[in-house]
Design a protein around this motif. Structure first.
Motif, PDB file in Angstrom:
ATOM      1  N   GLU A  83       0.858  -1.187   0.000  1.00 34.82           N
ATOM      2  CA  GLU A  83       0.000   0.000   0.000  1.00 34.82           C
ATOM      3  C   GLU A  83       0.894   1.237   0.000  1.00 34.82           C
ATOM      4  O   GLU A  83       2.072   1.175   0.347  1.00 34.82           O
ATOM      5  N   ARG A  84       0.341   2.358  -0.409  1.00 33.27           N
ATOM      6  CA  ARG A  84       1.111   3.605  -0.420  1.00 33.27           C
ATOM      7  C   ARG A  84       1.624   3.886   0.988  1.00 33.27           C
ATOM      8  O   ARG A  84       0.893   3.690   1.961  1.00 33.27           O
ATOM      9  N   VAL A  85       2.836   4.385   1.077  1.00 36.70           N
ATOM     10  CA  VAL A  85       3.418   4.631   2.399  1.00 36.70           C
ATOM     11  C   VAL A  85       2.673   5.767   3.098  1.00 36.70           C
ATOM     12  O   VAL A  85       2.511   5.771   4.315  1.00 36.70           O
ATOM     13  N   VAL A 123      -9.297  11.279 -10.761  1.00 32.91           N
ATOM     14  CA  VAL A 123      -9.002  11.930  -9.486  1.00 32.91           C
ATOM     15  C   VAL A 123      -8.999  10.893  -8.377  1.00 32.91           C
ATOM     16  O   VAL A 123      -9.854  10.003  -8.354  1.00 32.91           O
ATOM     17  N   ARG A 124      -8.007  11.002  -7.484  1.00 30.75           N
ATOM     18  CA  ARG A 124      -8.012  10.115  -6.315  1.00 30.75           C
ATOM     19  C   ARG A 124      -7.959  10.961  -5.055  1.00 30.75           C
ATOM     20  O   ARG A 124      -7.063  11.778  -4.884  1.00 30.75           O
ATOM     21  N   PHE A 125      -8.965  10.775  -4.195  1.00 27.42           N
ATOM     22  CA  PHE A 125      -9.000  11.439  -2.896  1.00 27.42           C
ATOM     23  C   PHE A 125      -8.476  10.450  -1.861  1.00 27.42           C
ATOM     24  O   PHE A 125      -8.674   9.243  -1.997  1.00 27.42           O
ATOM     25  N   GLY A 369      11.859  18.015  -3.779  1.00 23.88           N
ATOM     26  CA  GLY A 369      12.007  16.691  -3.153  1.00 23.88           C
ATOM     27  C   GLY A 369      10.928  15.737  -3.620  1.00 23.88           C
ATOM     28  O   GLY A 369      11.177  14.549  -3.849  1.00 23.88           O
ATOM     29  N   ARG A 370       9.734  16.253  -3.774  1.00 22.17           N
ATOM     30  CA  ARG A 370       8.635  15.393  -4.223  1.00 22.17           C
ATOM     31  C   ARG A 370       8.912  14.883  -5.634  1.00 22.17           C
ATOM     32  O   ARG A 370       8.591  13.741  -5.957  1.00 22.17           O
ATOM     33  N   ASN A 371       9.480  15.733  -6.472  1.00 24.10           N
ATOM     34  CA  ASN A 371       9.754  15.321  -7.844  1.00 24.10           C
ATOM     35  C   ASN A 371      10.669  14.106  -7.895  1.00 24.10           C
ATOM     36  O   ASN A 371      10.646  13.335  -8.842  1.00 24.10           O
ATOM     37  N   PHE A 372      11.457  13.927  -6.859  1.00 20.15           N
ATOM     38  CA  PHE A 372      12.287  12.730  -6.778  1.00 20.15           C
ATOM     39  C   PHE A 372      11.473  11.548  -6.253  1.00 20.15           C
ATOM     40  O   PHE A 372      11.502  10.442  -6.793  1.00 20.15           O
ATOM     41  N   SER A 373      10.681  11.820  -5.213  1.00 19.92           N
ATOM     42  CA  SER A 373      10.046  10.733  -4.463  1.00 19.92           C
ATOM     43  C   SER A 373       9.000   9.949  -5.253  1.00 19.92           C
ATOM     44  O   SER A 373       8.893   8.738  -5.139  1.00 19.92           O
ATOM     45  N   TYR A 374       8.226  10.658  -6.060  1.00 23.67           N
ATOM     46  CA  TYR A 374       7.051   9.983  -6.627  1.00 23.67           C
ATOM     47  C   TYR A 374       7.407   8.929  -7.667  1.00 23.67           C
ATOM     48  O   TYR A 374       6.712   7.921  -7.793  1.00 23.67           O
ATOM     49  N   LEU A 375       8.502   9.124  -8.392  1.00 26.53           N
ATOM     50  CA  LEU A 375       8.887   8.093  -9.355  1.00 26.53           C
ATOM     51  C   LEU A 375       9.405   6.866  -8.600  1.00 26.53           C
ATOM     52  O   LEU A 375       9.037   5.725  -8.888  1.00 26.53           O
ATOM     53  N   THR A 377       8.681   5.856  -5.621  1.00 26.25           N
ATOM     54  CA  THR A 377       7.653   5.100  -4.899  1.00 26.25           C
ATOM     55  C   THR A 377       6.844   4.220  -5.849  1.00 26.25           C
ATOM     56  O   THR A 377       6.395   3.140  -5.473  1.00 26.25           O
ATOM     57  N   GLN A 378       6.691   4.645  -7.095  1.00 27.14           N
ATOM     58  CA  GLN A 378       5.885   3.833  -8.025  1.00 27.14           C
ATOM     59  C   GLN A 378       6.588   2.518  -8.341  1.00 27.14           C
ATOM     60  O   GLN A 378       5.954   1.472  -8.497  1.00 27.14           O
ATOM     61  N   LEU A 379       7.913   2.578  -8.421  1.00 22.18           N
ATOM     62  CA  LEU A 379       8.662   1.360  -8.718  1.00 22.18           C
ATOM     63  C   LEU A 379       8.494   0.361  -7.580  1.00 22.18           C
ATOM     64  O   LEU A 379       8.278  -0.825  -7.782  1.00 22.18           O
TER      65      LEU A 379
HETATM   66 FE1  HDE Z   1       3.078  13.267  -1.143  1.00 19.88          FE
HETATM   67  N1  HDE Z   1       3.663  11.346  -1.447  1.00 19.88           N
HETATM   68  N2  HDE Z   1       4.895  13.712  -0.455  1.00 19.88           N
HETATM   69  N3  HDE Z   1       2.452  15.141  -0.651  1.00 19.88           N
HETATM   70  N4  HDE Z   1       1.233  12.826  -1.770  1.00 19.88           N
HETATM   71  C1  HDE Z   1       2.895  10.349  -1.912  1.00 19.88           C
HETATM   72  O1  HDE Z   1       3.500   8.845  -3.612  1.00 19.88           O
HETATM   73  C2  HDE Z   1       6.004  12.973  -0.627  1.00 19.88           C
HETATM   74  C3  HDE Z   1       3.208  16.131  -0.105  1.00 19.88           C
HETATM   75  C4  HDE Z   1       0.214  13.698  -1.951  1.00 19.88           C
HETATM   76  O2  HDE Z   1      -3.648   9.394  -4.571  1.00 19.88           O
HETATM   77  C5  HDE Z   1       3.675   9.113  -2.239  1.00 19.88           C
HETATM   78  O3  HDE Z   1       2.302   7.449  -4.938  1.00 19.88           O
HETATM   79  C6  HDE Z   1       7.160  13.684  -0.162  1.00 19.88           C
HETATM   80  C7  HDE Z   1       2.559  17.398  -0.231  1.00 19.88           C
HETATM   81  C8  HDE Z   1      -0.953  12.986  -2.425  1.00 19.88           C
HETATM   82  O4  HDE Z   1      -1.946   8.176  -5.200  1.00 19.88           O
HETATM   83  C9  HDE Z   1       5.129   9.524  -1.968  1.00 19.88           C
HETATM   84  C10 HDE Z   1       6.693  14.872   0.334  1.00 19.88           C
HETATM   85  C11 HDE Z   1       1.372  17.136  -0.839  1.00 19.88           C
HETATM   86  C12 HDE Z   1      -0.559  11.657  -2.533  1.00 19.88           C
HETATM   87  C13 HDE Z   1       4.956  10.949  -1.475  1.00 19.88           C
HETATM   88  C14 HDE Z   1       5.278  14.893   0.134  1.00 19.88           C
HETATM   89  C15 HDE Z   1       1.317  15.723  -1.092  1.00 19.88           C
HETATM   90  C16 HDE Z   1       0.821  11.588  -2.120  1.00 19.88           C
HETATM   91  C17 HDE Z   1       3.184   7.883  -1.550  1.00 19.88           C
HETATM   92  C18 HDE Z   1       7.467  15.972   1.002  1.00 19.88           C
HETATM   93  C19 HDE Z   1       0.252  18.115  -1.191  1.00 19.88           C
HETATM   94  C20 HDE Z   1      -1.418  10.498  -2.945  1.00 19.88           C
HETATM   95  C21 HDE Z   1       2.454   7.069  -2.612  1.00 19.88           C
HETATM   96  C22 HDE Z   1       8.337  16.642   0.183  1.00 19.88           C
HETATM   97  C23 HDE Z   1       0.637  19.102  -2.134  1.00 19.88           C
HETATM   98  C24 HDE Z   1      -1.493  10.334  -4.420  1.00 19.88           C
HETATM   99  C25 HDE Z   1       2.695   7.771  -3.837  1.00 19.88           C
HETATM  100  C26 HDE Z   1      -2.440   9.206  -4.754  1.00 19.88           C
HETATM  101  C27 HDE Z   1       1.570  10.426  -2.140  1.00 19.88           C
HETATM  102  C28 HDE Z   1       6.020  11.697  -1.142  1.00 19.88           C
HETATM  103  C29 HDE Z   1       4.468  15.967   0.550  1.00 19.88           C
HETATM  104  C30 HDE Z   1       0.178  15.118  -1.720  1.00 19.88           C
HETATM  105  C31 HDE Z   1       5.893   8.654  -1.009  1.00 19.88           C
HETATM  106  C32 HDE Z   1       8.567  13.189  -0.182  1.00 19.88           C
HETATM  107  C33 HDE Z   1       3.107  18.756   0.209  1.00 19.88           C
HETATM  108  C34 HDE Z   1      -2.313  13.579  -2.739  1.00 19.88           C
HETATM  109  O5  HDE Z   1       5.892   9.543  -3.134  1.00 19.88           O
END
Ligand code: HDE
Length: 703
Positions: A83-85, A123-125, A369-375, A377-379
């Motif tokens: 599951e998503r972290v 859209v996913r809430f 930082g997020r731009n790094f994390s999301y790719l 996490t998908q893997l």
């Molecule tokens: Fe996320 N976040 N996030 N986040 N986030 C994830 O990606 C992360 C942040 C948000 O319905 C993860 O696919 C970091 C802010 C949503 O699938 C992961 C940081 C905001 C969703 C991740 C943040 C968000 C995620 C976990 C700090 C609002 C769900 C699973 C820099 C603008 C998307 C995934 C969905 C999900 C990382 C902070 C929104 C781990 C590192 C700020 C809506 O990649």
């Protein structure tokens, strides 16, 4: 020999009964002669018996050669993916985005070039802290992630229902998430921030204080996904065809207005219907009441950024709408539920770095930082670099490249050439004109691990938020803080939090300290920058100030008893539906009741399964005898007492008086109690319902 009977035994089609039909592509389809297609293995082999494993004799040992069984169990054993972290619990829907006018002046993004352009969307809430199986009404931020399948690739706006965040730099994210999730030794509490680890971390992190005001407010317990805002949070860039950049912040405004529940209600909803938000979205879309949001953008240039009181790269700050008005640029409509939850909602992969040409990033350190994390996490979650081959993640525009192979590759380059440049003139080439070009911002500086001075004011906007709330909303924040901190076992953490609150609002700090029984007030926390008190309140930040002007999309629960007035009920239903709302009947038995005129009133809920917390307003259409009988039932008394305590509007026939009395509700207590014997009172009831709650009652009920 006895065999466990199977569903279709007796008339089950066998392979010999099958007709084979050739499809357009030449493939063979099996069709059944009977009423259903023949069950097959994943390899396409027909299955003769899906109820009994292969054994030596009916009681004998099982045989390892039982390949249909082995395949079935193998697949079942591997059904779960991680599951998503964070944001593990979510619910999605399909829809479209419609562009109002061309924004070519600001962006070359194709999606914004033509008025009326419709772009498919998903859209996913979500909630953030709880696991996939947790409940919907946790006090938490809600994810609001939008995937737009544009003609130039997928654009993901991965936002929340709160426009600020806890931290300013992505490097703190793992600590924040560890702190809020269940404590690692005991594995609880689930989906709650009310515990020591969370408040310990927060009390040591002053930059969180603005966000804390938001999550202690009613924003964190929305009534429905449909009634909440969404925010891109960070500052992004639009880039036009001349490569000029404009900063942009994204806001989704729900057409039906904002609405939240009260905490006491949230706790009860979690018990009565843990899937409350899911069910709500499902029911709305299935019934054709499609939720809609308007996309508004705050656009600004470098001069505005330089003159603004706070740093536009700091994700713990907003730009108040009263200072910079968000401009409507399009609308998002959700009109279709996924065919399959796992395939779509669970496997959808959002990534902040999915932007089309014309949209770009700012240097917000959280966004970077997020731009790094999301790719990454998908893997982990989807298990293969080919997660874009899953239909929900695949672009809906033409796409081609030389990526190949890997686990579960569904698409590989066709032909001899799988590289570029090549001399065969085959395959796609890059396009400097149409391709994504980063905005050529000039950057220079030393390599440092430093937080900008301009990020140092942690309290002023927390105060701005608190001052922008109506009195009931301010009370809710105080109650939420008290509740959360009352669950903290370590007194010094509670005290540390009150020392932060003193920098936000003294009255708030005093109320919380008093309710916690803190004794003496601590010293205010050391503030890196003195909190300002000259910021104008922003009415846009209040939910109550931004509610709906109609009751549309809401739900009335009507408690009925035998002998109820069916004609009145019918008129009530007509009026409710005319308003665009829904009426559901709650009866002592789900089968329904016989009305006074001998007609039958169908029930939707049995009283135990339909508590008033599931509704926005209630009506009691009871005969006196029926009401008398219901006074003996705790669920019926709670129905009334809770509706009253949660400040809901209550319409009642005079027959209902014994139940009101037994529930401790004075029928003349306030204008929220509306006598209903005469159908002419119905319009007044509906009009009251538009206000959603009678907040002036709250002080009397002392929730
Ligand atoms: Fe996320 N976040 N996030 N986040 N986030 C994830 O990606 C992360 C942040 C948000 O319905 C993860 O696919 C970091 C802010 C949503 O699938 C992961 C940081 C905001 C969703 C991740 C943040 C968000 C995620 C976990 C700090 C609002 C769900 C699973 C820099 C603008 C998307 C995934 C969905 C999900 C990382 C902070 C929104 C781990 C590192 C700020 C809506 O990649």
């Amino acid at each position: 020999m006895a065999r466990t009977p199977s569903r279709s035994q007796g008339n089950r089609a066998t392979i010999h009964d099958q007709k084979l039909e050739r499809g357009k592509g030449g493939e063979l389809h099996q069709i059944a002669e009977g009423d259903s297609p023949v069950l097959t293995t994943a390899q396409g082999g027909p299955v003769s018996d899906d109820q009994n494993t292969l054994k030596i004799g009916p009681r004998g040992p099982a045989l390892i050669e039982d390949f249909p069984f082995r395949e079935k169990i193998f697949h079942f054993d591997h059904e779960r993916i991680p599951e998503r972290v964070v944001h593990a619990r979510g619910y999605g829907a399909h829809g479209y985005f419609e562009t109002y006018e061309s924004l070519a002046k600001y962006t070359r993004a194709d999606i914004f070039q033509r008025a009326g352009e419709k772009t498919p969307a998903f859209v996913r809430f979500s909630t953030v802290a709880g696991s996939k199986g947790s409940f919907d009404l946790a006090r938490d931020v809600r994810g609001f992630a939008v995937k737009l399948y544009t003609r130039e690739g997928n654009w993901d706006i991965v936002g929340n229902n709160i426009p600020v965040f806890f931290i300013q730099d992505a490097i703190r994210f793992p600590d924040l998430v560890h702190a809020v999730k269940e404590e690692p030794d005991r594995a609880f509490p689930q989906a709650q921030s009310a515990h020591d680890n969370f408040w310990d971390f927060i009390s040591l992190t002053p930059e969180s204080m603005h966000m804390i005001m938001w999550i202690m407010s009613d924003r964190a317990i929305p009534r429905s996904f449909r009634f909440m805002e969404g925010f891109g949070v960070h500052t992004f860039r639009f880039v036009n065809a001349k490569d000029e950049s404009t900063f942009v912040k994204f806001h989704w405004k729900p057409k039906s207005g904002l609405q939240s529940v009260v905490w006491n209600e949230a706790v009860k909803i979690n018990g009565a219907d843990p899937d409350f938000h899911r069910r709500d979205l499902w029911q709305a879309i299935q019934s054709g009441d499609f939720p809609e949001w308007e996309l508004r953008v705050q656009l600004f240039d470098q001069d505005f950024a330089d003159s603004f009181d706070f740093d536009v790269l700091d994700a713990t700050k907003i730009i108040p709408e009263e200072i910079l008005e968000p401009i409507p640029v399009g609308r998002l409509v959700l009109d279709r539920m996924p065919d399959n939850f796992f395939a779509e909602t669970e496997q959808v992969a959002f990534m902040t770095q999915n932007v089309p040409p014309g949209v770009d990033f700012s240097n917000d350190p959280l966004l970077q930082g997020r731009n790094f994390s999301y790719l990454d996490t998908q893997l982990k979650r989807l298990g293969s670099p080919n997660f874009t081959h899953i239909p929900i993640n695949a672009p809906k525009c033409p796409f081609q490249n030389f990526q190949q192979d890997g686990h579960m590759a569904m698409r590989n380059p066709v032909g001899r050439v799988n590289y570029e440049p090549n001399s065969f003139g085959e395959g796609p080439r890059e396009s400097p004109k149409r391709g994504f070009r980063s905005f050529a911002e000039a950057e220079e500086g030393q390599k440092v691990r430093l937080r900008a001075e301009s990020f140092a004011d942690h309290y002023s906007q927390a105060r701005l938020f608190f001052n922008s709330q109506t009195p009931p909303e301010q009370r809710h924040i105080a109650m939420a803080l008290t509740f959360e901190l009352s669950k903290v076992e370590t007194p010094v953490i509670r005290e540390r939090m009150v020392s932060h609150l003193l920098n936000i609002d003294e009255g708030l700090a005093e109320t919380v300290a008093e309710k916690l029984g803190l004794g003496e007030l601590p010293e205010p926390a050391d503030a890196a920058v003195a909190p300002r008190d000259d910021l104008e309140p922003s009415p846009a930040l209040s939910i109550i100030e931004n509610g709906p002007d109609r009751f549309a999309g809401r739900k009335v629960g009507v408690l009925v008893s035998p002998g109820a007035d069916a004609a009145l009920l019918k008129k009530l239903q007509t009026a409710i539906e005319k308003e665009g709302a829904v009426m559901e009947v709650v009866a002592p038995k789900v089968g329904g009741v016989e009305a006074a005129d001998g007609s039958w009133i169908e029930g939707r809920h049995m009283i135990d399964g339909g508590p008033s917390v599931l509704f926005d307003a209630v009506a009691l259409v009871l005969s006196e005898e029926g009401a008398e009988r219901l006074t003996g039932e705790a669920a019926a008394r709670d129905f009334v007492a809770d509706a009253f305590a949660h400040c809901k509007f209550i319409a009642f026939t005079s027959g209902a008086l014994p139940l009101l009395q037994k529930a401790g509700v004075d029928p003349e207590a306030d204008e929220g109690l509306i006598a209903l014997d005469d159908p002419r009172t119905i319009p007044g009831f509906i009009e009251s319902c538009r206000k959603l709650r009678l907040w002036s009652r709250e002080m009397a009920v002392k929730l």
